[in-house]
Design a protein around this motif. Structure first.
Motif, PDB file in Angstrom:
ATOM      1  N   HIS A 131      -9.804 -22.423  42.842  1.00  0.00           N
ATOM      2  CA  HIS A 131     -10.113 -21.683  43.023  1.00  0.00           C
ATOM      3  C   HIS A 131     -10.137 -21.559  45.049  1.00  0.00           C
ATOM      4  O   HIS A 131      -9.612 -22.436  45.880  1.00  0.00           O
ATOM      5  N   ASP A 132      -9.416 -19.633  44.436  1.00  0.00           N
ATOM      6  CA  ASP A 132      -8.917 -19.575  45.928  1.00  0.00           C
ATOM      7  C   ASP A 132      -8.761 -20.361  47.722  1.00  0.00           C
ATOM      8  O   ASP A 132      -8.763 -21.208  47.744  1.00  0.00           O
ATOM      9  N   ARG A 133      -7.347 -20.374  47.096  1.00  0.00           N
ATOM     10  CA  ARG A 133      -6.421 -21.315  48.007  1.00  0.00           C
ATOM     11  C   ARG A 133      -5.722 -20.275  48.232  1.00  0.00           C
ATOM     12  O   ARG A 133      -5.344 -19.149  48.660  1.00  0.00           O
ATOM     13  N   ALA A 140      -2.914 -14.510  53.703  1.00  0.00           N
ATOM     14  CA  ALA A 140      -3.880 -14.327  52.625  1.00  0.00           C
ATOM     15  C   ALA A 140      -4.132 -15.474  51.368  1.00  0.00           C
ATOM     16  O   ALA A 140      -3.882 -16.721  51.918  1.00  0.00           O
ATOM     17  N   SER A 141      -5.279 -14.771  50.611  1.00  0.00           N
ATOM     18  CA  SER A 141      -4.861 -16.239  49.430  1.00  0.00           C
ATOM     19  C   SER A 141      -5.116 -16.153  48.620  1.00  0.00           C
ATOM     20  O   SER A 141      -4.937 -14.683  47.880  1.00  0.00           O
ATOM     21  N   ILE A 142      -5.004 -17.134  47.390  1.00  0.00           N
ATOM     22  CA  ILE A 142      -5.374 -16.519  46.053  1.00  0.00           C
ATOM     23  C   ILE A 142      -6.156 -17.010  45.184  1.00  0.00           C
ATOM     24  O   ILE A 142      -6.669 -18.172  45.210  1.00  0.00           O
ATOM     25  N   ASP A 143      -6.489 -16.361  44.348  1.00  0.00           N
ATOM     26  CA  ASP A 143      -7.761 -16.244  43.967  1.00  0.00           C
ATOM     27  C   ASP A 143      -8.502 -17.296  43.144  1.00  0.00           C
ATOM     28  O   ASP A 143      -9.514 -18.315  43.344  1.00  0.00           O
ATOM     29  N   HIS A 144      -6.765 -17.572  42.220  1.00  0.00           N
ATOM     30  CA  HIS A 144      -7.428 -18.630  41.168  1.00  0.00           C
ATOM     31  C   HIS A 144      -6.111 -19.163  40.646  1.00  0.00           C
ATOM     32  O   HIS A 144      -4.972 -18.357  40.647  1.00  0.00           O
ATOM     33  N   TRP A 153      -0.759 -20.396  35.806  1.00  0.00           N
ATOM     34  CA  TRP A 153      -0.500 -19.205  35.931  1.00  0.00           C
ATOM     35  C   TRP A 153      -1.591 -18.719  37.159  1.00  0.00           C
ATOM     36  O   TRP A 153      -2.350 -19.399  37.605  1.00  0.00           O
ATOM     37  N   VAL A 154      -1.056 -17.020  37.969  1.00  0.00           N
ATOM     38  CA  VAL A 154      -1.868 -17.317  39.400  1.00  0.00           C
ATOM     39  C   VAL A 154      -2.074 -16.118  39.305  1.00  0.00           C
ATOM     40  O   VAL A 154      -2.268 -14.546  38.840  1.00  0.00           O
ATOM     41  N   ILE A 155      -3.566 -15.936  39.013  1.00  0.00           N
ATOM     42  CA  ILE A 155      -4.857 -15.059  38.956  1.00  0.00           C
ATOM     43  C   ILE A 155      -5.337 -14.026  39.783  1.00  0.00           C
ATOM     44  O   ILE A 155      -6.031 -15.293  41.005  1.00  0.00           O
ATOM     45  N   ASP A 156      -5.700 -12.897  40.274  1.00  0.00           N
ATOM     46  CA  ASP A 156      -5.946 -12.133  41.326  1.00  0.00           C
ATOM     47  C   ASP A 156      -7.072 -11.613  39.868  1.00  0.00           C
ATOM     48  O   ASP A 156      -6.995 -10.760  39.456  1.00  0.00           O
ATOM     49  N   ALA A 157      -8.534 -11.970  40.772  1.00  0.00           N
ATOM     50  CA  ALA A 157      -9.887 -11.121  40.025  1.00  0.00           C
ATOM     51  C   ALA A 157      -9.664 -10.038  40.959  1.00  0.00           C
ATOM     52  O   ALA A 157      -9.884  -9.439  42.008  1.00  0.00           O
ATOM     53  N   LYS A 158     -10.242  -8.886  40.078  1.00  0.00           N
ATOM     54  CA  LYS A 158     -10.647  -7.512  40.642  1.00  0.00           C
ATOM     55  C   LYS A 158     -11.521  -6.742  39.772  1.00  0.00           C
ATOM     56  O   LYS A 158     -11.599  -7.061  38.529  1.00  0.00           O
ATOM     57  N   PHE A 265      -1.236 -25.613  48.254  1.00  0.00           N
ATOM     58  CA  PHE A 265      -2.505 -24.615  49.040  1.00  0.00           C
ATOM     59  C   PHE A 265      -3.785 -24.874  48.613  1.00  0.00           C
ATOM     60  O   PHE A 265      -4.865 -25.838  47.778  1.00  0.00           O
ATOM     61  N   ARG A 266      -4.543 -25.171  49.738  1.00  0.00           N
ATOM     62  CA  ARG A 266      -5.944 -25.715  50.290  1.00  0.00           C
ATOM     63  C   ARG A 266      -6.993 -24.694  50.223  1.00  0.00           C
ATOM     64  O   ARG A 266      -5.828 -23.660  50.325  1.00  0.00           O
ATOM     65  N   PRO A 267      -7.639 -25.318  50.494  1.00  0.00           N
ATOM     66  CA  PRO A 267      -8.527 -24.175  50.274  1.00  0.00           C
ATOM     67  C   PRO A 267      -8.633 -23.057  51.134  1.00  0.00           C
ATOM     68  O   PRO A 267      -9.207 -23.484  52.286  1.00  0.00           O
ATOM     69  N   ALA A 268      -8.942 -21.952  50.553  1.00  0.00           N
ATOM     70  CA  ALA A 268      -9.039 -21.122  51.625  1.00  0.00           C
ATOM     71  C   ALA A 268     -10.693 -21.532  52.662  1.00  0.00           C
ATOM     72  O   ALA A 268     -12.199 -21.995  52.328  1.00  0.00           O
TER      73      ALA A 268
END
Length: 268
Positions: A131-133, A140-144, A153-158, A265-268
């Motif tokens: 989560h939150d990388r 910027a960060s990747i949600d999940h 799977w690269v997942i963007d939550a909206k 991709f470390r935790p944001a």
């Protein structure tokens, strides 16, 4: 505490009638149920947890950077009101509505947190979740990120209102153009954003397949159908995403791929 008024769990969205015992979070002025049913069709409520508590820290905390940004903006807004109104600052803060730009971060954080609960319920030896990388070199960060035997799977939550739809323009005589609409809003830029994240992850993982997904929480999804792909990005809702993830089959080494992604991709 026992609720004096009806509310909604900020994680799972279940209604909490007045008199229900729940947890009140003063920082976000929201409530959540004592036994949040953040499970999916793929995993029953009474299933044994598949991930040990310490692993949650390694996997990151869903929505943490959005939550921090919300708290930062909220504190800044309140300080501005206190300076403006002096002795009446506390009253001004209590009577003022949050700015829309500030509230948007809270709404986004809640969406990520709720999807994080769903994804964490799926975590096992054959399915890893991050989560939150943070994307290196950016804010910027990747949600999940979900790692399955079939790939990443690269997942963007909206958390948007309205019905997600695919609008296709052009065709035979004109170039085909796919647009993502949510309600009446053109949200095609969200697809562009996910594709950029997919490319960043693909640069690190090499031959491992990478799929992008836009997961809309609280959207007006139809009872039948609704999910669709656009330009290779899957557009769906949490339960449909969970079903897709657990059905993935392949020979990807989930553990080593997870470590590779988590290390870059470390935790944001």
């Amino acid at each position: 505490m026992r609720l004096r008024f009806a509310g909604v769990c900020r994680l799972c969205g279940i209604s909490l009638p007045a008199g229900t015992e729940a947890i009140y979070e003063s920082g976000t002025k929201s409530v959540r149920c004592l036994e949040c049913p953040g499970v999916t069709e793929a995993q029953p409520r009474n299933a044994e947890p598949s991930v040990q508590q310490p692993l949650a820290r390694e996997s990151g905390v869903a929505g943490s950077s959005a939550r921090r940004e919300y708290e930062r903006r909220k504190a800044k807004d309140e300080e501005r009101l206190r300076r403006k109104w002096g002795r009446l600052g506390g009253l001004a803060v209590a009577l003022s509505d949050e700015r829309q730009s500030t509230k948007a971060w809270d709404r986004g954080a809640i969406g990520e947190e709720r999807l994080g609960v769903v994804l964490d319920a799926l975590a096992s030896e054959g399915l890893a979740v991050l989560h939150d990388r943070r994307i290196p070199g950016t804010k910027a960060s990747i949600d999940h990120v979900a790692i399955t035997p079939a790939g990443i799977w690269v997942i963007d939550a909206k958390r948007y209102k309205g019905r997600p739809e695919l609008k296709i323009e052009g065709g035979i005589l004109r170039p085909r153009v796919e647009k993502l609409l949510v309600g009446k809003r053109d949200c095609t830029k969200l697809v562009d954003g996910v594709l950029k994240q997919v490319d960043v992850v693909r640069e690190v993982t090499g031959d491992v397949p990478v799929t992008g997904a836009l997961c809309f929480i609280d959207a007006d999804w139809p009872l039948i159908g609704g999910a669709f792909p656009t330009r290779g990005v899957q557009v769906l809702w949490p339960k449909r995403l969970a079903k897709a993830l657990v059905e993935q089959a392949g020979d990807v080494d989930v553990a080593s791929t997870r470590d590779l992604v988590a290390g870059r991709f470390r935790p944001a």
